[in-house]
Design a protein around this motif. Structure first.
Motif, PDB file in Angstrom:
ATOM      1  N   ARG A  38       0.834  -1.211   0.000  1.00  8.51           N
ATOM      2  CA  ARG A  38       0.000   0.000   0.000  1.00  8.51           C
ATOM      3  C   ARG A  38       0.863   1.253   0.000  1.00  8.51           C
ATOM      4  NH1 ARG A  38      -3.102  -3.275   3.460  1.00  8.51           N
ATOM      5  NH2 ARG A  38      -2.073  -2.416   5.290  1.00  8.51           N
TER       6      ARG A  38
ATOM      7  N   ARG B  13       0.943   4.154  -2.854  1.00  7.14           N
ATOM      8  CA  ARG B  13       0.724   5.557  -2.504  1.00  7.14           C
ATOM      9  C   ARG B  13       1.876   6.417  -3.026  1.00  7.14           C
ATOM     10  NH1 ARG B  13       2.879   8.368   1.331  1.00  7.14           N
ATOM     11  NH2 ARG B  13       3.616   6.562   2.470  1.00  7.14           N
TER      12      ARG B  13
ATOM     13  N   GLN C 229       1.632   9.470  -5.710  1.00 12.08           N
ATOM     14  CA  GLN C 229       2.119  10.822  -5.366  1.00 12.08           C
ATOM     15  C   GLN C 229       3.168  11.271  -6.374  1.00 12.08           C
ATOM     16  OE1 GLN C 229       3.427  10.571  -1.315  1.00 12.08           O
ATOM     17  NE2 GLN C 229       1.389  10.933  -0.481  1.00 12.08           N
TER      18      GLN C 229
END
Length: 99
Positions: free
Chosen positions: A84, A88, A92
């Motif tokens: 995860r 992420r 980003q």
């Protein structure tokens, strides 16, 4: 040839029971040391091997003090958290490059 069949079946049963018994991780499965089971299986015709097979089928091994590690990566909560986190970071970095 048919008269040898009971002897061959007994030998096969004893070999199976001894092989299964030696592969157990416990030093004293079902409360009897392994050497004791070997004697019972060999000395007591059919009943010794039969007792081992019945016990091993109806009372399988109990887990030894729980699993310390997950068996697969998708069972590991730390690995799932890492995945995860990586997703992420990719999102980003993709958003920052698009600006």
């Amino acid at each position: 040839m048919l008269r040898y069949l009971p002897v061959l079946l007994y030998v096969g049963l004893v070999i199976y029971a001894l092989a299964d018994m030696t592969q157990r991780p416990d030093k004293a499965p079902y409360g009897v040391p392994k050497w004791g089971w070997a004697v019972i299986i060999v000395v007591v015709p059919i009943l010794g091997a039969g007792a081992w097979i019945v016990l091993s089928k109806f009372y399988p091994d109990q887990p030894t003090q729980g699993r310390t590690r997950p068996s697969a990566p998708d069972d590991d909560p730390e690995y799932l958290a890492w995945l995860r986190d990586q997703a992420r970071r990719r999102r980003q970095s993709g958003e920052e490059q698009g600006r």
